[in-house]
Design a protein around this motif. Structure first.
Motif, PDB file in Angstrom:
ATOM      1  N   UNK A  39      19.411  58.476  15.146  1.00  0.00           N
ATOM      2  CA  UNK A  39      19.534  59.881  15.525  1.00  0.00           C
ATOM      3  C   UNK A  39      18.938  60.069  16.906  1.00  0.00           C
ATOM      4  N   UNK A  40      19.740  60.575  17.834  1.00  0.00           N
ATOM      5  CA  UNK A  40      19.285  60.877  19.184  1.00  0.00           C
ATOM      6  C   UNK A  40      19.082  62.386  19.256  1.00  0.00           C
ATOM      7  N   UNK A  41      17.827  62.805  19.300  1.00  0.00           N
ATOM      8  CA  UNK A  41      17.478  64.215  19.177  1.00  0.00           C
ATOM      9  C   UNK A  41      16.914  64.749  20.482  1.00  0.00           C
ATOM     10  N   UNK A  42      17.090  66.045  20.684  1.00  0.00           N
ATOM     11  CA  UNK A  42      16.543  66.710  21.871  1.00  0.00           C
ATOM     12  C   UNK A  42      17.216  68.045  22.068  1.00  0.00           C
ATOM     13  N   UNK A  43      16.528  68.914  22.774  1.00  0.00           N
ATOM     14  CA  UNK A  43      17.093  70.237  23.031  1.00  0.00           C
ATOM     15  C   UNK A  43      18.272  70.126  23.993  1.00  0.00           C
ATOM     16  N   UNK A  44      19.050  71.200  24.108  1.00  0.00           N
ATOM     17  CA  UNK A  44      20.167  71.222  25.050  1.00  0.00           C
ATOM     18  C   UNK A  44      19.662  70.966  26.467  1.00  0.00           C
ATOM     19  N   UNK A  45      20.364  70.086  27.188  1.00  0.00           N
ATOM     20  CA  UNK A  45      19.961  69.759  28.552  1.00  0.00           C
ATOM     21  C   UNK A  45      18.916  68.685  28.659  1.00  0.00           C
ATOM     22  N   UNK A  46      18.576  68.052  27.526  1.00  0.00           N
ATOM     23  CA  UNK A  46      17.520  67.033  27.552  1.00  0.00           C
ATOM     24  C   UNK A  46      18.017  65.688  28.068  1.00  0.00           C
ATOM     25  N   UNK A  47      19.341  65.470  28.024  1.00  0.00           N
ATOM     26  CA  UNK A  47      19.884  64.208  28.519  1.00  0.00           C
ATOM     27  C   UNK A  47      20.643  63.400  27.485  1.00  0.00           C
ATOM     28  N   UNK A  48      20.840  63.943  26.293  1.00  0.00           N
ATOM     29  CA  UNK A  48      21.507  63.191  25.230  1.00  0.00           C
ATOM     30  C   UNK A  48      22.933  62.799  25.623  1.00  0.00           C
ATOM     31  N   UNK A  49      23.712  63.777  26.060  1.00  0.00           N
ATOM     32  CA  UNK A  49      25.107  63.509  26.407  1.00  0.00           C
ATOM     33  C   UNK A  49      25.206  62.569  27.601  1.00  0.00           C
ATOM     34  N   UNK A  50      24.374  62.785  28.610  1.00  0.00           N
ATOM     35  CA  UNK A  50      24.386  61.900  29.785  1.00  0.00           C
ATOM     36  C   UNK A  50      24.097  60.467  29.379  1.00  0.00           C
ATOM     37  N   UNK A  51      23.117  60.282  28.496  1.00  0.00           N
ATOM     38  CA  UNK A  51      22.773  58.934  28.049  1.00  0.00           C
ATOM     39  C   UNK A  51      23.940  58.280  27.325  1.00  0.00           C
ATOM     40  N   UNK A  52      24.598  59.002  26.430  1.00  0.00           N
ATOM     41  CA  UNK A  52      25.741  58.431  25.716  1.00  0.00           C
ATOM     42  C   UNK A  52      26.889  58.115  26.672  1.00  0.00           C
ATOM     43  N   UNK A  53      27.101  58.980  27.653  1.00  0.00           N
ATOM     44  CA  UNK A  53      28.150  58.717  28.647  1.00  0.00           C
ATOM     45  C   UNK A  53      27.872  57.455  29.448  1.00  0.00           C
ATOM     46  N   UNK A  54      26.604  57.206  29.758  1.00  0.00           N
ATOM     47  CA  UNK A  54      26.233  55.981  30.468  1.00  0.00           C
ATOM     48  C   UNK A  54      26.476  54.768  29.582  1.00  0.00           C
ATOM     49  N   UNK A  55      26.037  54.866  28.320  1.00  0.00           N
ATOM     50  CA  UNK A  55      26.188  53.735  27.401  1.00  0.00           C
ATOM     51  C   UNK A  55      27.659  53.357  27.246  1.00  0.00           C
ATOM     52  N   UNK A  56      28.541  54.352  27.165  1.00  0.00           N
ATOM     53  CA  UNK A  56      29.961  54.081  26.958  1.00  0.00           C
ATOM     54  C   UNK A  56      30.669  53.691  28.249  1.00  0.00           C
ATOM     55  N   UNK A  57      30.032  53.955  29.376  1.00  0.00           N
ATOM     56  CA  UNK A  57      30.613  53.555  30.649  1.00  0.00           C
ATOM     57  C   UNK A  57      31.338  54.652  31.392  1.00  0.00           C
ATOM     58  N   UNK A  58      31.155  55.914  30.976  1.00  0.00           N
ATOM     59  CA  UNK A  58      31.779  57.035  31.675  1.00  0.00           C
ATOM     60  C   UNK A  58      30.978  57.446  32.904  1.00  0.00           C
ATOM     61  N   UNK A  59      29.699  57.084  32.933  1.00  0.00           N
ATOM     62  CA  UNK A  59      28.827  57.325  34.085  1.00  0.00           C
ATOM     63  C   UNK A  59      28.179  55.996  34.460  1.00  0.00           C
ATOM     64  N   UNK A  60      28.161  55.700  35.742  1.00  0.00           N
ATOM     65  CA  UNK A  60      27.519  54.471  36.216  1.00  0.00           C
ATOM     66  C   UNK A  60      26.048  54.748  36.510  1.00  0.00           C
TER      67      UNK A  60
END
Length: 247
Positions: A39-60
């Motif tokens: 479970x990746x938890x955190x308030x809105x804007x904490x970085x959860x989505x950015x981190x997942x995007x990096x892991x999947x390769x959508x963000x370098x």
């Protein structure tokens, strides 16, 4: 669980300096083996989505690496994305094609796609033959998510990355999805990372906990160790007490 595939995140850093909203992912590292739910938890804007995007390769990332089976995940993106499934903010469906047309084309991209499994999960999520004839753009937000989930589960991926998967589902479908995810882990050794703020929906099935705040992983570890360390038996309490504070 010996011999199963491992997803490793090593010292990921990313910054949006110079843009309207300055934000940074700060030296995040963790690993997760198949057969477990994080479970990746955190308030809105904490970085959860950015981190997942990096892991999947959508963000370098600016620095750091993502390893899959001990190799750089992006040296062979096709193999990585065949093993890893992701539902996030980025839409990968064709808006103005029907669900049947979407699945006919998209299924060709994946070696393990199982049409019978797809039909089964479409039925579980209550998507009918009439729904299948509709354009993707005509579906409700919840139906779009259900279609994506049915499609991804039919691929039988080794790992799933899910960004707020429960947010637009009714309580009955949430319960069914939770049961399905738990079954995928226990019977198929799937690994799952769920980013969510709906803690009650995943509290009973999570094996590992990561709490992120302002781009920094404040807490990471297996459920028992984290709860013992922070004298907590409740994810909500843990998030409120430690999610935005340094140790």
């Amino acid at each position: 669980m010996g011999g199963l595939s491992m997803l490793q995140v090593n010292h990921l850093c990313f910054s949006t300096r110079g843009r309207k909203r300055a934000f940074a992912i700060k030296d995040i590292s963790f690993s997760l083996e198949q057969g477990y739910i994080m479970s990746l938890l955190g308030k809105n804007g904490s970085g959860k989505t950015t981190l997942l995007n990096i892991i999947y390769g959508l963000i370098t990332p600016d620095s750091g690496e993502v390893l899959w089976q001990h190799e750089n995940a992006f040296d062979n993106r096709y193999a990585f994305h065949n093993d890893i499934a992701y539902i996030g903010e980025k839409n990968w469906c064709f808006e103005y094609k029907s669900l049947n047309e979407n699945v006919a084309f998209l299924s060709l991209l994946y070696e393990n796609f199982d049409y019978e499994l797809f039909d089964y999960y479409m039925s579980v999520f209550g998507l009918t033959d009439t729904d299948r004839e509709q354009n993707y753009s005509e579906l409700s937000t919840g139906q779009k998510l259900q279609f994506q989930l049915a499609f991804l589960l039919a691929r039988s991926p080794k790992f799933m990355l899910l960004d707020e998967p429960m947010a637009n589902l009714d309580p009955v479908i949430k319960t069914e999805l939770t049961d399905i995810l738990h079954k995928q882990v226990t019977e198929k050794n799937m690994g799952i990372i769920i980013s969510t703020h709906l803690i009650d929906d995943i509290s009973d099935i999570t094996d590992y906990i990561g709490i992120i705040d302002d781009g920094e992983m404040k807490i990471w570890g297996d459920r028992e160790t984290v709860f013992d360390k922070y004298n907590s038996k409740d994810l909500k309490e843990l998030l409120l007490d430690t999610g935005g504070k340094k140790e």
